[in-house]
Design a protein around this motif. Structure first.
Motif, PDB file in Angstrom:
ATOM      1  N   MET A 164       0.848  -1.187   0.000  1.00  0.00           N
ATOM      2  CA  MET A 164       0.000   0.000   0.000  1.00  0.00           C
ATOM      3  C   MET A 164       0.888   1.243   0.000  1.00  0.00           C
ATOM      4  SD  MET A 164      -3.119   0.829   2.618  1.00  0.00           S
ATOM      5  CE  MET A 164      -3.988  -0.693   2.256  1.00  0.00           C
ATOM      6  N   ASN A 165       0.641   2.184  -0.917  1.00  0.00           N
ATOM      7  CA  ASN A 165       1.487   3.363  -0.913  1.00  0.00           C
ATOM      8  C   ASN A 165       1.122   4.267   0.263  1.00  0.00           C
ATOM      9  OD1 ASN A 165      -0.577   5.284  -1.763  1.00  0.00           O
ATOM     10  ND2 ASN A 165      -0.535   4.168  -3.684  1.00  0.00           N
TER      11      ASN A 165
ATOM     12  N   ARG B  24       0.088   7.309   0.605  1.00  0.00           N
ATOM     13  CA  ARG B  24      -1.160   8.092   0.588  1.00  0.00           C
ATOM     14  C   ARG B  24      -2.373   7.218   0.909  1.00  0.00           C
ATOM     15  NH1 ARG B  24      -4.984  10.526  -2.603  1.00  0.00           N
ATOM     16  NH2 ARG B  24      -4.670   9.094  -4.319  1.00  0.00           N
ATOM     17  N   THR B  25      -2.454   6.040   0.230  1.00  0.00           N
ATOM     18  CA  THR B  25      -3.616   5.164   0.478  1.00  0.00           C
ATOM     19  C   THR B  25      -3.536   4.561   1.872  1.00  0.00           C
ATOM     20  OG1 THR B  25      -2.490   3.398  -0.711  1.00  0.00           O
ATOM     21  CG2 THR B  25      -4.190   4.582  -1.913  1.00  0.00           C
TER      22      THR B  25
ATOM     23  N   ASP C  46      -9.751   0.216  -2.436  1.00  0.00           N
ATOM     24  CA  ASP C  46      -9.753   0.060  -3.890  1.00  0.00           C
ATOM     25  C   ASP C  46     -10.492  -1.241  -4.253  1.00  0.00           C
ATOM     26  OD1 ASP C  46      -7.987  -2.167  -3.939  1.00  0.00           O
ATOM     27  OD2 ASP C  46      -6.246  -0.866  -3.923  1.00  0.00           O
ATOM     28  N   GLU C  47     -10.706  -1.439  -5.556  1.00  0.00           N
ATOM     29  CA  GLU C  47     -11.587  -2.539  -5.987  1.00  0.00           C
ATOM     30  C   GLU C  47     -11.084  -3.917  -5.580  1.00  0.00           C
ATOM     31  OE1 GLU C  47     -11.541  -1.544 -10.253  1.00  0.00           O
ATOM     32  OE2 GLU C  47     -10.540  -3.472 -10.516  1.00  0.00           O
ATOM     33  N   MET C  48      -9.754  -4.138  -5.585  1.00  0.00           N
ATOM     34  CA  MET C  48      -9.264  -5.471  -5.207  1.00  0.00           C
ATOM     35  C   MET C  48      -9.503  -5.739  -3.720  1.00  0.00           C
ATOM     36  SD  MET C  48      -5.538  -7.268  -5.468  1.00  0.00           S
ATOM     37  CE  MET C  48      -4.972  -6.737  -3.868  1.00  0.00           C
ATOM     38  N   HIS C  49      -9.267  -4.714  -2.901  1.00  0.00           N
ATOM     39  CA  HIS C  49      -9.484  -4.906  -1.464  1.00  0.00           C
ATOM     40  C   HIS C  49     -10.965  -5.074  -1.133  1.00  0.00           C
ATOM     41  CE1 HIS C  49      -5.260  -3.743  -1.158  1.00  0.00           C
ATOM     42  NE2 HIS C  49      -5.296  -4.537  -0.111  1.00  0.00           N
TER      43      HIS C  49
ATOM     44  N   TYR D 255      -4.422 -13.464  -3.645  1.00  0.00           N
ATOM     45  CA  TYR D 255      -4.036 -12.416  -4.592  1.00  0.00           C
ATOM     46  C   TYR D 255      -2.550 -12.055  -4.528  1.00  0.00           C
ATOM     47  CZ  TYR D 255      -8.986 -11.662  -5.434  1.00  0.00           C
ATOM     48  OH  TYR D 255     -10.301 -11.822  -5.783  1.00  0.00           O
ATOM     49  N   ARG D 256      -1.762 -12.770  -3.697  1.00  0.00           N
ATOM     50  CA  ARG D 256      -0.329 -12.436  -3.583  1.00  0.00           C
ATOM     51  C   ARG D 256       0.463 -12.953  -4.753  1.00  0.00           C
ATOM     52  NH1 ARG D 256       0.740 -12.816   2.845  1.00  0.00           N
ATOM     53  NH2 ARG D 256      -0.265 -10.858   3.284  1.00  0.00           N
TER      54      ARG D 256
ATOM     55  N   ALA E 236       4.805   1.541  -6.139  1.00  0.00           N
ATOM     56  CA  ALA E 236       4.140   2.568  -5.321  1.00  0.00           C
ATOM     57  C   ALA E 236       3.791   3.794  -6.164  1.00  0.00           C
ATOM     58  CB  ALA E 236       5.030   2.959  -4.152  1.00  0.00           C
TER      59      ALA E 236
ATOM     60  N   SER F 291      -3.955   0.529  -4.098  1.00  0.00           N
ATOM     61  CA  SER F 291      -2.866   0.177  -3.193  1.00  0.00           C
ATOM     62  C   SER F 291      -1.720  -0.489  -3.960  1.00  0.00           C
ATOM     63  CB  SER F 291      -3.382  -0.768  -2.111  1.00  0.00           C
ATOM     64  OG  SER F 291      -3.748  -1.981  -2.704  1.00  0.00           O
ATOM     65  N   ARG F 292      -0.526  -0.524  -3.331  1.00  0.00           N
ATOM     66  CA  ARG F 292       0.620  -1.162  -3.978  1.00  0.00           C
ATOM     67  C   ARG F 292       0.362  -2.665  -4.147  1.00  0.00           C
ATOM     68  NH1 ARG F 292       4.344  -4.200  -3.353  1.00  0.00           N
ATOM     69  NH2 ARG F 292       3.866  -4.560  -1.163  1.00  0.00           N
ATOM     70  N   GLN F 293      -0.333  -3.254  -3.187  1.00  0.00           N
ATOM     71  CA  GLN F 293      -0.667  -4.689  -3.300  1.00  0.00           C
ATOM     72  C   GLN F 293      -1.512  -4.966  -4.527  1.00  0.00           C
ATOM     73  OE1 GLN F 293      -0.886  -2.903  -0.448  1.00  0.00           O
ATOM     74  NE2 GLN F 293      -0.858  -4.221   1.358  1.00  0.00           N
ATOM     75  N   THR F 294      -2.393  -4.021  -4.854  1.00  0.00           N
ATOM     76  CA  THR F 294      -3.246  -4.193  -6.029  1.00  0.00           C
ATOM     77  C   THR F 294      -2.405  -4.170  -7.300  1.00  0.00           C
ATOM     78  OG1 THR F 294      -5.122  -3.226  -4.863  1.00  0.00           O
ATOM     79  CG2 THR F 294      -5.247  -3.240  -7.268  1.00  0.00           C
TER      80      THR F 294
ATOM     81  N   ASN G 234       0.736  -4.972  -7.512  1.00  0.00           N
ATOM     82  CA  ASN G 234       1.490  -6.234  -7.495  1.00  0.00           C
ATOM     83  C   ASN G 234       0.630  -7.395  -8.003  1.00  0.00           C
ATOM     84  OD1 ASN G 234       3.864  -7.786  -6.758  1.00  0.00           O
ATOM     85  ND2 ASN G 234       2.592  -8.622  -5.121  1.00  0.00           N
ATOM     86  N   ALA G 235      -0.620  -7.463  -7.514  1.00  0.00           N
ATOM     87  CA  ALA G 235      -1.524  -8.541  -7.939  1.00  0.00           C
ATOM     88  C   ALA G 235      -1.857  -8.437  -9.426  1.00  0.00           C
ATOM     89  CB  ALA G 235      -2.806  -8.499  -7.104  1.00  0.00           C
TER      90      ALA G 235
ATOM     91  N   ARG H  43      -2.693 -12.074 -10.846  1.00  0.00           N
ATOM     92  CA  ARG H  43      -3.533 -12.692  -9.806  1.00  0.00           C
ATOM     93  C   ARG H  43      -4.904 -12.025  -9.715  1.00  0.00           C
ATOM     94  NH1 ARG H  43      -0.984 -16.148  -5.894  1.00  0.00           N
ATOM     95  NH2 ARG H  43       0.890 -16.877  -6.946  1.00  0.00           N
ATOM     96  N   TYR H  44      -4.955 -10.782 -10.191  1.00  0.00           N
ATOM     97  CA  TYR H  44      -6.220 -10.055 -10.116  1.00  0.00           C
ATOM     98  C   TYR H  44      -6.517  -9.406 -11.464  1.00  0.00           C
ATOM     99  CZ  TYR H  44      -9.630  -6.503  -8.892  1.00  0.00           C
ATOM    100  OH  TYR H  44     -10.762  -5.719  -8.865  1.00  0.00           O
TER     101      TYR H  44
END
Lengths: 131, 62
Positions: free
Chosen positions: A1-2, A4-5, A70-73, A130-131, B17, B26-29, B31-32, B37-38
């Motif tokens: 997560m950057n 800002r978010t 965000d949409e993925m979360h 999702y990792r 980032a 997010s950065r995880q998004t 990455n996925a 993966r997504y």
């Protein structure tokens, strides 16, 4: 997560912690008042139900927190909540049958912490996918 | 769905980032997405394509 978010999520999470803290305070006060005895049935009901008010606030805070993701979360939370509902339904339904054969009766208060526990586990599982 | 987000990002020397911040995710998004993966929603896929200045079909392949 950057950054800002991350800071935005943290800022949106603060009201959830405040609402939960308010719930604990109201619950303790309510239980103490009830232990000392409250005069009148209506007052007794009002004091008994008072912890529900911060819980309603907590529900709104959680909705706001999820809408800010965000949409993925949001997809992760949907999966986690679905798993949580299914697991809680299975657990409570199964235990209900076991109560028919002599298992001790359990308070309905158990259901919410159980669901929250399954929700947390579901979040970890869904994030792992999702990792 | 396959994509070349990682290559497009690397060509611009952006970190995950940096890209996440520009896409407001997010950065995880990110990455996925890069790992496949997504699969993003159509609005996010368009935002990604517009950010890199390419057509959506140049970023995502079925």
């Amino acid at each position: 997560m950057n950054k800002r978010t991350a800071s935005l999520t943290l800022r949106r999470a603060i009201p959830c912690f405040v609402a939960f803290a308010a719930y604990v305070i109201v619950l303790v006060v309510s239980l103490r008042l009830l232990a000392h005895g409250v005069e009148g049935r209506a007052a007794e009901l009002a004091v008994s139900l008072s912890p529900v008010i911060p819980v309603i606030a907590l529900c709104f805070c959680i909705v706001r927190l999820i809408r800010g993701m965000d949409e993925m979360h949001r997809a992760i939370q949907l999966e986690a909540l679905s798993m949580s509902v299914a697991a809680t339904a299975l657990a409570t339904f199964s235990y209900g049958f076991l109560e028919n054969v002599g298992f001790p009766k359990v308070s309905l208060f158990v259901v919410l912490p159980l669901m929250c526990g399954f929700w947390a586990a579901g979040t970890v599982l869904a994030q792992w996918r999702y990792r | 769905m396959k994509n070349c987000i990682q290559e497009l990002r690397a060509a611009r020397k952006w970190s995950q980032a940096d890209l996440a911040e520009q896409l407001d995710v997010s950065r995880q998004t990110v990455n996925a997405l890069e790992r496949g993966r997504y699969d993003p929603s159509l609005p996010l896929a368009f935002r990604i394509a517009r950010l890199f200045g390419v057509a959506i079909e140049d970023v995502f392949q079925p």
